[in-house]
Design a protein around this motif. Structure first.
Motif, PDB file in Angstrom:
ATOM      1  N   ASN A  23     -33.435  88.342  12.503  1.00 45.73           N
ATOM      2  CA  ASN A  23     -34.763  88.840  12.134  1.00 45.73           C
ATOM      3  C   ASN A  23     -34.735  90.172  11.407  1.00 45.73           C
ATOM      4  N   SER A  79     -36.696  81.562  16.430  1.00 48.95           N
ATOM      5  CA  SER A  79     -35.830  81.891  15.292  1.00 48.95           C
ATOM      6  C   SER A  79     -34.967  80.704  14.892  1.00 48.95           C
ATOM      7  N   SER A  82     -37.177  78.056  13.131  1.00 48.18           N
ATOM      8  CA  SER A  82     -37.508  78.376  11.737  1.00 48.18           C
ATOM      9  C   SER A  82     -36.279  78.266  10.848  1.00 48.18           C
ATOM     10  N   TRP A  83     -35.103  78.587  11.384  1.00 44.46           N
ATOM     11  CA  TRP A  83     -33.854  78.440  10.597  1.00 44.46           C
ATOM     12  C   TRP A  83     -33.595  76.971  10.288  1.00 44.46           C
ATOM     13  N   GLU A  85     -35.823  74.584  10.138  1.00 40.35           N
ATOM     14  CA  GLU A  85     -36.856  74.094   9.235  1.00 40.35           C
ATOM     15  C   GLU A  85     -36.569  74.448   7.788  1.00 40.35           C
ATOM     16  N   LYS A  86     -35.898  75.572   7.557  1.00 39.62           N
ATOM     17  CA  LYS A  86     -35.539  75.989   6.202  1.00 39.62           C
ATOM     18  C   LYS A  86     -34.427  75.142   5.625  1.00 39.62           C
ATOM     19  N   ARG A  87     -33.626  74.540   6.455  1.00 36.19           N
ATOM     20  CA  ARG A  87     -32.488  73.744   5.996  1.00 36.19           C
ATOM     21  C   ARG A  87     -32.890  72.404   5.550  1.00 36.19           C
TER      22      ARG A  87
END
Length: 87
Positions: A23, A79, A82-83, A85-87
């Motif tokens: 973060n 965290s 969200s990591w 989901e970005k992939r």
């Protein structure tokens, strides 16, 4: 080393990594100092109380994964979500 020391150190490591690595918050040096103090206290209490402190340490480890320590920093579970989901 006491049986509760591992989970307590893992709590500190997860908190530090979540805060500073994932973060981009500045390193809060109170976390490693507090972790060391908690590990010592849990090790001492484990001699007096026994397995209860080990169970409490693991409960704290599970809690730290899902709860926010700082309101402006997401929990480690948030965290990670969200990591992914970005992939």
């Amino acid at each position: 080393m006491a049986a509760s020391t591992g989970p307590i150190i893992a709590i500190g490591a997860i908190t530090m990594a979540n805060r500073s690595v994932f973060n981009d918050e500045p390193v809060d040096w109170k976390v490693p100092v507090g972790t060391a103090m908690a590990a010592l206290l849990f090790a001492g209490a484990e001699r007096a109380v026994g397995q209860t402190m080990v169970r409490l340490a693991y409960l704290a480890l599970i809690t730290i994964v899902f709860a926010r320590v700082d309101p402006k920093v997401p929990s480690p579970a948030e965290s990670a979500l969200s990591w992914f989901e970005k992939r």
